[in-house]
Design an enzyme around this catalytic site. Sequence first.
Site, PDB file in Angstrom:
ATOM      1  CE  LYS A   1      -1.927  -4.555   3.263  1.00 52.43           C
ATOM      2  NZ  LYS A   1      -2.141  -5.866   2.614  1.00 52.43           N
TER       3      LYS A   1
ATOM      4  CE1 TYR B   1      -4.247  -1.898   4.846  1.00 49.85           C
ATOM      5  CE2 TYR B   1      -3.673   0.394   4.438  1.00 49.85           C
ATOM      6  CZ  TYR B   1      -3.938  -0.879   3.969  1.00 49.85           C
ATOM      7  OH  TYR B   1      -3.867  -1.119   2.626  1.00 49.85           O
TER       8      TYR B   1
ATOM      9  CB  SER C   1      -0.859  -0.043   1.263  1.00 47.74           C
ATOM     10  OG  SER C   1      -1.421   1.218   1.523  1.00 47.74           O
TER      11      SER C   1
HETATM   12  C1  UD1 Z   1      -6.246   4.070   2.914  1.00 48.88           C
HETATM   13  C2  UD1 Z   1      -4.776   3.880   2.759  1.00 48.88           C
HETATM   14  C3  UD1 Z   1      -4.521   3.194   1.445  1.00 48.88           C
HETATM   15  C4  UD1 Z   1      -5.282   1.900   1.384  1.00 48.88           C
HETATM   16  C5  UD1 Z   1      -6.747   2.141   1.628  1.00 48.88           C
HETATM   17  C6  UD1 Z   1      -7.444   0.821   1.762  1.00 48.88           C
HETATM   18  C7  UD1 Z   1      -3.597   5.650   3.971  1.00 48.88           C
HETATM   19  C8  UD1 Z   1      -3.045   7.031   3.914  1.00 48.88           C
HETATM   20  N1  UD1 Z   1      -4.124   5.181   2.822  1.00 48.88           N
HETATM   21  O1  UD1 Z   1      -6.645   4.950   1.906  1.00 48.88           O
HETATM   22  O2  UD1 Z   1      -3.157   2.923   1.312  1.00 48.88           O
HETATM   23  O3  UD1 Z   1      -5.124   1.301   0.126  1.00 48.88           O
HETATM   24  O4  UD1 Z   1      -6.916   2.851   2.838  1.00 48.88           O
HETATM   25  O5  UD1 Z   1      -8.692   0.948   2.285  1.00 48.88           O
HETATM   26  O6  UD1 Z   1      -3.521   5.019   4.988  1.00 48.88           O
HETATM   27  N2  UD1 Z   1     -12.609  10.689   3.173  1.00 48.88           N
HETATM   28  C9  UD1 Z   1     -13.586  11.576   3.540  1.00 48.88           C
HETATM   29  N3  UD1 Z   1     -14.786  11.073   3.996  1.00 48.88           N
HETATM   30  C10 UD1 Z   1     -15.050   9.736   4.075  1.00 48.88           C
HETATM   31  C11 UD1 Z   1     -14.027   8.831   3.683  1.00 48.88           C
HETATM   32  C12 UD1 Z   1     -12.814   9.342   3.239  1.00 48.88           C
HETATM   33  O7  UD1 Z   1     -13.404  12.791   3.495  1.00 48.88           O
HETATM   34  O8  UD1 Z   1     -16.145   9.354   4.501  1.00 48.88           O
HETATM   35  C13 UD1 Z   1     -11.320  11.206   2.645  1.00 48.88           C
HETATM   36  C14 UD1 Z   1     -10.112  10.788   3.443  1.00 48.88           C
HETATM   37  O9  UD1 Z   1      -9.833  11.695   4.476  1.00 48.88           O
HETATM   38  C15 UD1 Z   1      -9.036  10.790   2.341  1.00 48.88           C
HETATM   39  C16 UD1 Z   1      -9.794  10.384   1.081  1.00 48.88           C
HETATM   40  O10 UD1 Z   1     -11.166  10.658   1.363  1.00 48.88           O
HETATM   41  O11 UD1 Z   1      -8.521  12.083   2.148  1.00 48.88           O
HETATM   42  C17 UD1 Z   1      -9.661   8.910   0.738  1.00 48.88           C
HETATM   43  O12 UD1 Z   1     -10.000   8.139   1.880  1.00 48.88           O
HETATM   44  P1  UD1 Z   1     -10.193   6.550   1.782  1.00 48.88           P
HETATM   45  O13 UD1 Z   1     -11.032   6.222   0.618  1.00 48.88           O
HETATM   46  O14 UD1 Z   1     -10.625   6.057   3.120  1.00 48.88           O
HETATM   47  O15 UD1 Z   1      -8.748   6.006   1.460  1.00 48.88           O
HETATM   48  P2  UD1 Z   1      -7.346   6.300   2.211  1.00 48.88           P
HETATM   49  O16 UD1 Z   1      -7.544   6.518   3.655  1.00 48.88           O
HETATM   50  O17 UD1 Z   1      -6.622   7.336   1.433  1.00 48.88           O
END
Ligand code: UD1
Length: 340
Positions: free
Chosen positions: A155, A151, A127
Amino acid sequence: MPQTVLVTGGAGFIGSHTCVELLGRGHDVVVLDDHSNSSPEALERVAKIAGRPIAAAHVGDVRDRRSLDAVFTSHRIDAVIHFAAKKAVGESVRLPFTYYDINVGGTTALVSAMHDHGVHRLVFSSSCSVYGDATTVPLTEESPTAPTNPYAATKWTCERVLADLCRHAPEFRVLALRYFNPTGAHPTGLLGEDPRGVPNNIMPFLSQIAVGRRDELSVFGDDYPTPDGTGVRDYIHVVDVAEGHRVALDHIDDEPGMRVLNLGTGQGASVLDLVRAFEEASGRPIPYRVTGRRPGDVAELVADPSKVAALWDWRARRDLGAMCRDAWNFQERNPYGYAP
Ligand code: UD1
């Protein structure tokens, strides 16, 4: 080319799309999945898309040595793709022991069984989160690693373990693929992301709002040092990720030992960019409200995808619009995912 491939977590989101690619390339596919966050229905749909079924589906936990021995004794496995793991950042902050047990314990159990059964080709699902709070983007494979949540730490730990095992067991060929943010769905609308309970990841959350299952998106922070203040990620279409695994198998014997490669597009999108793209793809409004930052989140993660492009002539081909259209197509056709 490795003929029979074991895919752990093969019924899951990335696993099922990868099974389609492997079947299309002529591989025989054996799946080991405990269905803790996946449905056996996904494998029926894999067969429908590919026009032929997988060779066998074993239900079991990747930490369980008896399940692993059963798989390796009943099939002549040539290579393994290891997806089975837990992947919710927020949950990992609450349940770090569970994450180490399943993600690290699962990987060590798997490689030890592989070694005992004479199987030494492994594609490992890593990841971009191993890079942590990146100070400079885009991220190359040589960028410093500094996981910010359990998490990501699991990895990163698995990568260290695999690299060390490769030094001591030189017959191993390991490719650790650091995915950025896989999303989207199969263009047929038959396969997609179907998380249990409230989605942690943003795309399934947006899809469930558009289909009427949830009211609004919580935007986790708008005070990051990014152009609009919301988190920036490198979203990559799950079919591109799946194709990346197929190509990885074609190249697994190119070099001995362990190699690490980014799978990303090189294009960053903010949370608000994604909301707009999803509204356009679905034709539905996405209400949102800015709330506080989510623990363990980072500002910006964008890949430098040039290493894999140079090595394998592979690159991600699908854009954010295609990711949103395909995710929405899956959700619209399957409002409750794989549930009847
Ligand atoms: C995380 C991991 C990534 C992994 C993935 C698997 C990190 C930094 N990244 O992705 O390596 O492959 O999980 O699940 O640890 N967001 C919102 N509202 C929501 C959900 C998300 O604003 O309800 C925002 C988050 O703050 C982020 C973006 O959307 O900025 C993406 O979030 P998400 O889809 O959860 O993925 P990551 O956390 O980036």
